[in-house]
Write an enzyme that holds these catalytic residues in place. Sequence first.
Site: not given
Length: 316
Positions: A100, A175, A250
Amino acid sequence: MSSSHLQIAWIGLGRMGAPMTAHLVEAGHTVRGVDLNPAAAAAAAAGGVALAASVADALQGATVCITSLPKPAHVREVYGGADGIFAHATPDMILLDTSTVDVETSRWCHTEASARGLTFVDAPISGGTAGAEAGTLTFMLGGEPADVARVTEIVAPMAGNVISCGDAGAGIAAKLVNNMMLFINVMAMSEGSQLAEELGLDAETFWRVASVSSGSSWAMRTWYPVPGVLEKAAANNNFAPTFSVDLALKDCGLALAAGEQVGVHLPAATLAHAQLAQLADEGLGGKDCTLVARLATPDGALRGYDPALDATPAHV
């Protein structure tokens, strides 16, 4: 599932990489993997991965290279570093990144690969460690249609769903939006679970109600933050990470940055990010992200979490 044998290089054998590679080995493929963490490498080796000494070593003879790395900086270094993937990949290889990252890093991978005559597909995943172990992950693919079709077959042993999201960077965009919604759902589940506790509701009974009602979400059905309700929830293991606060912080930050770039207002995601940041600031970045439930309790104590059992919280 593809019936043909593949030799696959895998870079990053962490909590997701180890179970994912085990499914590829079980499907009859050869996987050569590398990780800087000896414990992670050993876990993958126990699942049948042949350990490589370096990225270059892992790529020897491979026709597929898959990366699973924590942060955008790691992806850029592993691909573009002096001894990285771009330096050793061959034109017959297909490169796919399950990490990611931000949209810019994913597009950089596409652009740099194309400039070198290489094939790259962004292939982020959803489903967590439970999905990785069960082989039911959702893959979100971005790239040229023919390349996406090839990757769809490659990832089949690890996947419950494989969705072509569009051109370069579309997989990672999907995502980031998905994970942003997850963290908002975690916040809602956390507050709901603790209100139910304080109102005297039996935790399992309330979970049964919410799981088939309008309060349901994937997070609630999988990660309910009260012990004794869901076997694999972090609440049963002192909130040891299935998806750490640090990684959630994050990912949520990447979604907020994407929203800022396109002018979309994200107040709920901003609050979710602030709660994750509060836990990280308290030294709890290595705990599971569902520990945000502690922030909803009247006194900061959370059933299922004993701070005394944390010697030194390890960041993941």
